[in-house]
Design a protein around this motif. Structure first.
Motif, PDB file in Angstrom:
ATOM      1  N   ILE A  53       0.835  -1.205   0.000  1.00 47.96           N
ATOM      2  CA  ILE A  53       0.000   0.000   0.000  1.00 47.96           C
ATOM      3  C   ILE A  53       0.867   1.251   0.000  1.00 47.96           C
ATOM      4  CG2 ILE A  53      -1.651   1.335   1.383  1.00 47.96           C
ATOM      5  CD1 ILE A  53      -2.989  -1.270   2.141  1.00 47.96           C
TER       6      ILE A  53
ATOM      7  N   GLN B 170       1.422   4.274  -2.782  1.00 49.56           N
ATOM      8  CA  GLN B 170       1.386   5.711  -2.478  1.00 49.56           C
ATOM      9  C   GLN B 170       2.603   6.420  -3.061  1.00 49.56           C
ATOM     10  OE1 GLN B 170       1.282   5.675   1.790  1.00 49.56           O
ATOM     11  NE2 GLN B 170      -0.845   5.033   1.914  1.00 49.56           N
TER      12      GLN B 170
ATOM     13  N   ARG C 258       2.482   6.627  -6.853  1.00 48.81           N
ATOM     14  CA  ARG C 258       1.521   7.652  -7.267  1.00 48.81           C
ATOM     15  C   ARG C 258       2.147   9.047  -7.113  1.00 48.81           C
ATOM     16  NH1 ARG C 258      -4.700   7.601  -6.360  1.00 48.81           N
ATOM     17  NH2 ARG C 258      -4.262   6.141  -8.029  1.00 48.81           N
TER      18      ARG C 258
ATOM     19  N   GLU D 286       3.487   0.354 -14.576  1.00 46.20           N
ATOM     20  CA  GLU D 286       2.561   1.373 -14.082  1.00 46.20           C
ATOM     21  C   GLU D 286       3.111   2.778 -14.195  1.00 46.20           C
ATOM     22  OE1 GLU D 286       0.686   0.907 -10.393  1.00 46.20           O
ATOM     23  OE2 GLU D 286      -0.638  -0.620 -11.232  1.00 46.20           O
TER      24      GLU D 286
ATOM     25  N   ALA E 153      -8.342  -2.702  -0.274  1.00 36.78           N
ATOM     26  CA  ALA E 153      -7.268  -1.719  -0.411  1.00 36.78           C
ATOM     27  C   ALA E 153      -5.960  -2.388  -0.797  1.00 36.78           C
ATOM     28  CB  ALA E 153      -7.100  -0.947   0.893  1.00 36.78           C
TER      29      ALA E 153
ATOM     30  N   ARG F  41      -4.648   2.251 -12.943  1.00 35.69           N
ATOM     31  CA  ARG F  41      -5.250   2.059 -11.637  1.00 35.69           C
ATOM     32  C   ARG F  41      -6.560   2.839 -11.560  1.00 35.69           C
ATOM     33  NH1 ARG F  41      -2.004   0.333  -7.431  1.00 35.69           N
ATOM     34  NH2 ARG F  41      -0.004   1.048  -8.176  1.00 35.69           N
TER      35      ARG F  41
ATOM     36  N   LYS G 266      -8.928   2.373  -8.775  1.00 31.39           N
ATOM     37  CA  LYS G 266      -9.292   2.678  -7.389  1.00 31.39           C
ATOM     38  C   LYS G 266      -8.237   3.565  -6.730  1.00 31.39           C
ATOM     39  CE  LYS G 266     -11.525  -1.704  -6.954  1.00 31.39           C
ATOM     40  NZ  LYS G 266     -10.865  -2.990  -7.015  1.00 31.39           N
ATOM     41  N   ASP G 267      -8.671   4.294  -5.725  1.00 29.23           N
ATOM     42  CA  ASP G 267      -7.736   5.144  -4.997  1.00 29.23           C
ATOM     43  C   ASP G 267      -6.903   4.327  -4.036  1.00 29.23           C
ATOM     44  OD1 ASP G 267      -7.884   7.650  -5.987  1.00 29.23           O
ATOM     45  OD2 ASP G 267      -9.646   8.199  -4.815  1.00 29.23           O
ATOM     46  N   VAL G 268      -5.711   4.796  -3.774  1.00 30.84           N
ATOM     47  CA  VAL G 268      -4.862   4.146  -2.789  1.00 30.84           C
ATOM     48  C   VAL G 268      -5.222   4.731  -1.426  1.00 30.84           C
ATOM     49  CG1 VAL G 268      -2.501   3.713  -2.118  1.00 30.84           C
ATOM     50  CG2 VAL G 268      -3.048   4.036  -4.519  1.00 30.84           C
TER      51      VAL G 268
END
Lengths: 319, 346
Positions: free
Chosen positions: A186, A190, A193, A218, B278, B292, B294-296
């Protein structure tokens, strides 16, 4: 025009047993605002390429051939003094955010401030402080945390701080060495992104080094697949992932289990990467290749365009 | 402190075990006490502890591949060691082949150790660098006095080396671990685990230190060995994509708790818990065209010393409501064989 153009770069390490041929004949370009992914297994030479770009190779590492043309200037002949003007202001690097990339006895804000001051000594202390706050905000850290020490940061925040540091002197090219590795999935998402957002917002060019093809898929528009010190396939990310030409790329992509799709037995590439002190003759992948021919053991294949424009592959199957 | 958190709450046992049960744990808990300074001891009576595993119950079927997944700090490694009694539980019960082994002494455990083995993460650390391969693999045989003669030892070692495809075995018997590649070392670790023909193995992130191109063959080897020896395995992994492809069932852990437990298709393709959703949304996909959607979720895993009250995931959960902070959701079966600990479903 490309921000960075690497031509026939050859970096070797001198050891008592001979030259370790870590990177040979590396050629690629990075356009403004573009992200290039450098992918391959450990020991394939991808980090050596990154360190060569900034000329921060460890002892014994020597650039033996080739050019690194950054904004029209070849970096290879530059002296250490001249390189210091390029580092951080021109090209900066984001190290893997493990504990050891930050100094444990200095506050995080001071370490980012140091990066600003070293490369721009005229900035006043209050300006430095302000810029540190802004940088921390850009990477999603509360600016008041500048007064914390690295151990007070979580893994994800440490990686963010290292990104802030890399951006400290407004570089035009950022090299990221395994930025998501060692982080949980996760937090890794982040960070990736954040890097994509920064790249779009600041118009940065990026070189992302990773063993994880899915991270590169990605984040990057272009991909170079490295094996045993050489680029074996290079081109547009979509083209490479949709239509991989090199048997190694094909095997590597198949070795990644996808979370989508039905359950299947995993596939692997038999054998293991060669010893770079004494790489196999001809194509370096030939001992592991399922399509190996006689010519593969004798002649080293060249990177040549095949299929889509700009998609190059070095494999005798296509010649 | 909420140390007396509903000890009585028996979370429904989670059985969809196929063909009999090898292992069952009930309300297993491991709290590591934190060291305190002298002054702190004088000034406060509150015992601080790391709640590594907190009231976990599940069972493992014969021949089952069971994956424990979650972020670092979720307690999956501690749970793996607890079920083997390598770590002493704070409370709870462990049943192995129907027998309560929670209170057994190490001496009483020794004959059972034949049946339970572990494979560690790092094959560079888990093999003694000063021992030759033959001795590393033969050690369980010697400890358990299962081979009468030296010839028999060598025969058994050669046989298991052949099984894990470190061939020809004669060439490897007298080598040291540093002479082997990472993949070969992990094969040796697998050989050592299977030489006693165990019925239960814990594999703690067995491939995360290996290169991508070698990972698959080690995973396939382990799956084959498990099937061949009709053993059961707990496969600890942070890689959900990998877990999906090899495991029969997956348990998702978060801060010492099982959040979701079901077949691997259910957990990965139809996740119910917001945390599982998640986690899956965060897994990168090796396809440059799939963006992507969905939000992280933001934030990182909180400290297990002071986990959030109520549901432990509520501080990061996009659906958190008032009830989540006051009441801890039990793990309940919301569909056949699909267990979730979330107030959205109760």
């Amino acid at each position: 025009m490309a921000v960075l153009s690497v031509e026939e770069l050859t970096t070797n390490y001198r050891t008592l047993r001979g030259w370790v041929r870590a990177a040979e004949g590396i050629t690629f370009q990075v356009a403004p605002g573009e992200a290039l992914g450098l992918a391959g297994e450990s020991g394939c030479g991808k980090s050596t390429v990154a360190l060569s770009l900034l000329k921060i190779l460890p002892a014994g590492g020597i650039i033996r051939k080739g050019k690194i043309v950054f904004q029209g200037q070849d970096l290879v002949p530059l002296s250490e003094h001249e390189m210091r003007k390029i580092r951080w202001k021109g090209i900066s690097i984001i190290f893997q955010g493990a504990m050891n990339a930050l100094n444990p006895v200095f506050k995080v804000g001071d370490q980012i401030g140091e990066a600003i001051k070293t490369h721009d000594p005229k900035v006043s202390n209050s300006d430095v402080k302000e810029r540190v706050s802004k940088l921390l905000e850009t990477v999603g850290i509360e600016p008041s945390r500048a007064n914390n020490y690295p151990h007070e940061f979580s893994g994800g925040m440490r990686q963010r701080a290292l990104i802030a540091m890399a951006l400290a002197s407004d570089p035009s090219l950022v090299v990221a060495d395994e930025p998501g590795t060692a982080l949980d999935v996760i937090v890794q998402a982040q960070i990736l992104r954040l890097m994509r957002d920064l790249k779009d917002k600041l118009g940065l060019s990026m070189i992302l080094i990773s063993h994880d093809l899915s991270i590169i898929a990605e984040t990057c528009e272009k991909v170079a697949i490295m094996y045993a010190g050489r680029i074996v396939e290079y081109g547009n990310a979509v083209s490479i992932f949709k239509d991989p030409k090199h048997p190694y790329t094909q095997g590597l992509i198949k070795a990644f289990p996808s979370i989508n799709g039905p359950r299947v037995r995993m596939t692997s590439i038999p054998g293991q990467p060669p010893d770079l002190l004494n790489p196999p003759s001809g194509c370096r992948f030939n001992p592991r290749c399922p399509y190996v021919m006689d010519v593969c053991k004798r002649v080293e294949p060249m990177l040549e365009e095949h299929g889509e424009r700009g998609h190059t592959v070095s494999c005798h199957l296509y010649h | 402190m909420n140390s007396e958190r509903k000890d009585s709450q028996i979370e429904s046992s989670t059985d969809t075990a196929v063909g009999g049960e090898v292992l069952r744990v009930e309300n297993l808990r491991k709290w590591y006490p934190l060291r305190k300074g002298f002054m702190e001891t004088l000034l406060s009576k509150v015992e601080a502890s790391v709640k590594a595993v907190d009231l976990v119950s599940f069972s493992l079927g014969k021949g089952e591949i069971f994956a424990l997944a979650g972020e670092s700090g979720s307690g999956k490694t501690t749970l793996g060691k607890l079920v083997l009694r390598l770590v002493e539980p704070t409370s709870g019960k462990i049943f192995f082949q129907g027998k309560d082994i929670t209170e057994l002494s190490q001496r009483e455990l020794k004959p059972l150790r034949r049946e339970m083995q572990i494979i560690f993460q790092d094959p560079f650390e888990s093999l003694n660098p000063r021992m030759i391969i033959k001795e590393i693999i033969a050690e369980p045989l010697r400890v358990q006095h299962l081979a009468k003669t030296e010839e028999e030892v060598e025969e058994r070692v050669k046989q298991v080396l052949t099984e894990v495809e470190v061939v020809p075995p004669e060439e490897f018997l007298y080598r040291f671990p540093h002479e082997l590649s990472g993949g070969q070392r992990q094969r040796v670790a697998v050989a050592r685990a299977f030489i006693l023909n165990p019925s239960f193995v814990v594999a703690d992130e067995p491939v995360s230190m290996l290169d991508v191109s070698i990972r698959a063959e080690i995973v396939n080897l382990m799956v084959d060995m498990v099937r061949k020896h009709s053993a059961s395995i707990i496969f600890i992994s942070h890689d959900l994509a990998l877990a999906k492809h090899i495991a029969d069932r997956i348990a998702i852990m978060y801060l010492g708790k099982v959040m979701e437990l079901s077949t691997s298709e259910n957990v990965v393709d139809l996740p119910l818990h917001p945390y599982t959703q998640a986690l899956i949304a965060a897994v990168p996909i090796p396809d440059p065209e799939s963006k992507r959607t969905k939000d992280v979720i933001s934030g990182e895993i909180p400290s297990p010393v002071n986990p959030p009250s109520g549901c432990r995931f509520r501080t990061r959960c996009p659906y958190a409501h008032e009830r989540c902070s006051t009441e801890e959701p039990p793990l309940v079966e919301v569909e056949k064989g699909h267990f979730v600990a979330c107030h959205l479903y109760t």
